[in-house]
Design a protein around this motif. Structure first.
Motif, PDB file in Angstrom:
ATOM      1  N   ASP A 120      79.124  23.196  20.904  1.00 25.92           N
ATOM      2  CA  ASP A 120      78.792  24.321  20.045  1.00 25.92           C
ATOM      3  C   ASP A 120      78.906  23.873  18.595  1.00 25.92           C
ATOM      4  N   SER A 158      76.820  31.994  26.738  1.00 25.71           N
ATOM      5  CA  SER A 158      77.606  31.234  25.767  1.00 25.71           C
ATOM      6  C   SER A 158      76.700  30.503  24.787  1.00 25.71           C
ATOM      7  N   PRO A 163      76.971  31.370  16.273  1.00 27.46           N
ATOM      8  CA  PRO A 163      78.053  30.446  15.911  1.00 27.46           C
ATOM      9  C   PRO A 163      78.602  30.731  14.519  1.00 27.46           C
ATOM     10  N   HIS A 182      84.985  30.993  24.958  1.00 25.43           N
ATOM     11  CA  HIS A 182      84.009  30.542  23.960  1.00 25.43           C
ATOM     12  C   HIS A 182      84.178  31.327  22.657  1.00 25.43           C
ATOM     13  N   GLY A 399      71.869  25.762  22.561  1.00 24.66           N
ATOM     14  CA  GLY A 399      72.096  26.019  21.147  1.00 24.66           C
ATOM     15  C   GLY A 399      71.257  27.143  20.593  1.00 24.66           C
TER      16      GLY A 399
END
Length: 520
Positions: A120, A158, A163, A182, A399
């Protein structure tokens, strides 16, 4: 033994796993790519054959192979080899922990324990995840209170997580705790809820096993455990599987929410409005029914009334395929009387509501910054995006959260810019965008041009000559308005008319991540 100084059992288990490098990469190296791929398909024979060969070549076997055979393949191993593989935990504490059980001179796994690797915004990492034994190890259908480990839906959600830092995050329906884990990487505080006490116990064990703090576990249905509270972020892989409410049809805690049709997803989407802080975002996996002539995706968008929303339909299944998928998921095999009985129940349930297909996808919700959820429905700059993106997506699906965050931020900046302000910006082409040109043999000019996005949702557009030229000139040096003016002169067309044509298309390209805005 000095119990006051002895680490807790799960801490000692973590030391044992760390000592033998019980990781995804190590296991893949142990049995090779073909066997690893077979395991992903639910077949353990190739991996077992590799380990059998190692046992014959090296009496006693290696400790990594012992743990792999015991916990990943779900096969019994000699007790002395298990003791060698778990020296710090010890077999007695492993039994007390519920991790294994003894069977004479053999040891059998009582829980599923396997490594999990991911990447991540903070970098590459790995954890160990405990859950109930799967069908492969059990040799029969799953129980209704089964706690699932990390599956495809888990990694999808996830990967979708934004992010970006958050103060408080709610993981609604945490299961084994994977999404809460996460979320803990970018949140100050995480609250994880589930209706299953057994699931919460697994979540507690996984948090402790991996040394993760800052997660509070609460028992209850949907938003009941957080009544009156608000969060900066909500993430949920809710129990959205549409299951007949018919006697004799299993209701699995991890996937069935106990409501008719897609009512549970509707309840979650509508409930997010009162539990998000102004500007807060929710990210869900969901499905929706297509009933008669009603568009299922439009129905899902209606649930989000009053919230900014971006709903992406990734797949649509006819009810026959949907039923088959979830009946097999519970461990009932095709061609059996039990399978046929459940199949009839599913199709009867769909027929009663006129359902012909079921759509699946991603839901992103956001409470307007002003705090008035009703205002978003009429706001001209509110986000109301509904689209179908069936088939493969970009080169890095894990991503996708970064792409979503970028697009949301771009949308918000664009909403505050009129065309004059947009024309003054110096844009750049995203690094994953490529151009294709197709020519008829002998022609000097292309017959078709395509812009392809390598990441994100892997969008492809076919720009006109002017738009393709504008994108090609976006290197961060020239303002959009200057590029448009130069193109108008080159093409011998009216500059204002060309700007009126191109600027809305530029906005779409920025929204979709083809073009990047300059830093603030």
């Amino acid at each position: 033994m000095d119990t006051a100084r002895t680490p807790k059992p799960l801490s000692r288990l973590a030391e044992d796993l760390r000592a033998v490098d019980f990781t995804v990469d190590a296991l893949d190296g142990l049995w090779g790519g073909a066997a690893a791929a077979a395991l992903h398909r639910g077949e353990r024979v190739p991996a077992r054959r590799v380990l059998d060969g190692r046992r014959r070549a090296h009496a006693g076997g290696a400790v990594l192979a012992t743990l792999a055979e015991l916990f990943v393949l779900g096969l019994p191993v000699p007790a002395d080899e298990a003791a060698e593989a778990l020296p710090r935990l010890g077999l007695d504490d492993a039994v007390e922990l519920g991790l294994i059980r003894r069977d004479g001179d053999l040891v059998v796994a009582a829980l599923d324990l396997r490594p999990y690797a991911f990447g991540d915004a903070h970098g590459e990492a790995h954890w160990w995840i405990l859950s109930d034994l799967g069908e492969l190890a059990l040799g029969h259908a799953l129980g209704e209170h089964h706690v699932l480990g990390v599956g495809g839906a888990s990694t999808t959600l996830s990967g979708l997580m934004l992010p970006t830092p958050a103060r408080r995050v709610l993981d609604l329906g945490t299961g084994c705790g994977i999404q809460a884990m996460h979320a803990s990487r970018f949140a100050d505080e995480v609250v994880a809820t589930d209706i299953s006490e057994r699931a919460l116990e697994f979540a507690r064990m996984n948090l402790e096993l991996n040394g993760i703090e800052g997660v509070e576990l609460r028992l209850g249905s949907l938003f009941e455990p957080v009544a009156g509270e608000r969060f900066d972020r909500i993430v949920s892989n809710p129990p959205f599987v549409i299951t007949p409410r018919t006697e004799g049809v299993p209701e699995y805690d991890y996937r069935d929410g106990g409501m008719v049709g897609d009512a549970l997803v509707e309840a979650v989407v509508r409930g997010c409005a009162e539990h998000l802080e102004p500007g807060g975002t929710a990210q869900l996996l969901a499905n929706w029914e297509y009933r008669g002539d009603d568009d299922g995706l439009e129905r899902a968008a209606a649930w989000a009334h009053g919230l900014d929303h971006w709903i992406v339909e990734r797949e649509v299944q006819p009810v026959t395929e949907y039923a088959e998928t979830w009946i097999r998921d519970g461990g009932t095999r095709s061609g059996t009387a039990a399978f046929d009985r459940l199949y009839d129940a599913w199709l009867d349930d769909f027929a009663a509501r006129g359902v012909t297909e079921v759509g699946f996808g991603y839901v992103v919700l956001r409470r307007p910054v002003g705090g008035d959820a009703s205002a978003a429905a009429s706001a001209t700059d509110g986000l109301a995006r509904v689209e179908r993106r069936h088939g493969a997506i970009g080169s890095n699906p894990a991503g996708l959260g970064g792409h979503l965050a970028q697009c949301l931020a771009a949308h918000d900046r664009l909403a505050s810019l009129d065309d004059g302000a947009l024309a003054a910006l110096r844009l750049t082409v995203a690094g994953d965008v490529t151009e294709e040109r197709h020519y008829w043999p002998g022609d000097a000019d292309p017959t078709a041009m395509l812009l392809r996005q390598g990441g994100g949702f892997a969008r492809t557009i076919s720009p006109g000559t002017a738009l393709a030229a504008l994108v090609g000139a976006c290197d961060g040096e020239l303002a959009v308005g200057a590029i448009v003016a130069a193109l108008a002169q080159l093409l011998e067309v009216d500059g204002a008319a060309l700007a009126a044509e191109l600027l809305p298309e530029v906005r779409e390209l920025v929204d979709d991540g083809f073009l990047l805005l300059p830093a603030d």
